[in-house]
Write a protein that holds these residues in place. Structure first.
Motif, PDB file in Angstrom:
ATOM      1  N   PRO A 156       0.837  -1.205   0.000  1.00 53.77           N
ATOM      2  CA  PRO A 156       0.000   0.000   0.000  1.00 53.77           C
ATOM      3  C   PRO A 156       0.867   1.248   0.000  1.00 53.77           C
ATOM      4  O   PRO A 156       1.951   1.267   0.590  1.00 53.77           O
ATOM      5  CB  PRO A 156      -0.797  -0.128   1.295  1.00 53.77           C
ATOM      6  N   GLN A 157       0.376   2.281  -0.672  1.00 52.03           N
ATOM      7  CA  GLN A 157       1.107   3.536  -0.734  1.00 52.03           C
ATOM      8  C   GLN A 157       0.155   4.712  -0.514  1.00 52.03           C
ATOM      9  O   GLN A 157      -0.981   4.696  -0.994  1.00 52.03           O
ATOM     10  CB  GLN A 157       1.794   3.707  -2.090  1.00 52.03           C
ATOM     11  N   GLY A 158       0.645   5.705   0.172  1.00 48.54           N
ATOM     12  CA  GLY A 158      -0.101   6.941   0.359  1.00 48.54           C
ATOM     13  C   GLY A 158       0.558   8.048  -0.436  1.00 48.54           C
ATOM     14  O   GLY A 158       1.698   8.427  -0.151  1.00 48.54           O
ATOM     15  N   PHE A 159      -0.129   8.539  -1.455  1.00 50.70           N
ATOM     16  CA  PHE A 159       0.382   9.627  -2.281  1.00 50.70           C
ATOM     17  C   PHE A 159      -0.317  10.925  -1.887  1.00 50.70           C
ATOM     18  O   PHE A 159      -1.442  10.916  -1.371  1.00 50.70           O
ATOM     19  CB  PHE A 159       0.141   9.345  -3.763  1.00 50.70           C
ATOM     20  N   GLY A 160       0.333  12.030  -2.169  1.00 47.80           N
ATOM     21  CA  GLY A 160      -0.261  13.309  -1.831  1.00 47.80           C
ATOM     22  C   GLY A 160      -0.008  14.364  -2.872  1.00 47.80           C
ATOM     23  O   GLY A 160       0.939  14.278  -3.660  1.00 47.80           O
TER      24      GLY A 160
END
Length: 213
Positions: A156-160
């Motif tokens: 999982p990755q959190g991009f912003g």
């Protein structure tokens, strides 16, 4: 900075604010995860002593009502389409202090990246570092997002998207975070996994309502 959300009508005066799901065009299932936001709201009210109206609202990207919500959630599996005027409105919303959470429910990625380029053509999604405050609100996530459901054997990755140094849009990818907020009977996920998803969701809401303002 402008305050995005306004006070609710007197009928709902006991609640400080509402949050909303974004109803977008293009044919994608914007309405996915029907129990997720109500469950997240309940969790936030119980565990963070928030005062959010128990039911989500539905808001369209071009509506002036968008500015009534400090936190807006977008999910789905398929196509997303913003008109030029909708993209401009979304941009104004986020620049003015609003927070948009994009949650890939598997299959959203290529569409949402294309459409968010209409909103912020000058910005690129970047992976949010694990040291960022969004991972360290009420609940601590030193290793980033929890993995709720498996699809392509990816982490999982959190991009912003960062506007003038401020995180205005958080994109949870390969995570299925919103699925973890659903009623336990929907996916039969282990309760601890559901709690992890709800804790991370609560961090997002808390960030939107405090740090982001």
């Amino acid at each position: 900075m402008l305050t995005v959300f306004c006070f609710l009508p007197s009928a709902h005066a006991q609640y400080a604010y509402k949050i909303a799901k974004l109803k977008y065009g293009g044919g994608g299932d914007w309405y996915a995860n029907k129990t997720s936001l109500p469950n997240l709201i309940k969790f936030c009210n119980q565990n963070l002593r928030m005062n959010v109206f128990p039911d989500e609202d539905i808001v369209e990207p071009g509506s002036p009502d968008l500015f009534s919500y400090p936190f807006v959630h977008l999910t789905g599996h398929g196509n997303v389409l913003f008109s030029d005027s909708e993209a401009r409105n979304l941009r104004r919303y986020m620049i003015s202090g609003g927070f948009l959470h994009l949650d890939d429910n598997y299959g959203l990625d290529k569409f949402i990246r294309r459409e968010m380029k209409k909103v912020f053509p000058e910005l690129e999604f970047v992976e949010v570092p694990y040291t960022h405050p969004v991972y360290h609100q009420k609940f601590n996530f030193p290793n980033g997002l929890p993995k709720v459901h498996e699809h392509d054997a990816k982490s999982p990755q959190g991009f912003g998207l960062f506007w003038e140094g401020r995180l205005v849009c958080f994109y949870s990818y390969e995570c299925d975070l919103g699925n973890g907020w659903e009623d336990q009977s929907v996916y039969n996920d282990p309760e601890e996994l559901r709690q992890q998803a709800l804790r991370m969701g609560a961090n997002l809401v808390q960030y939107a309502l405090t740090v982001n303002q």
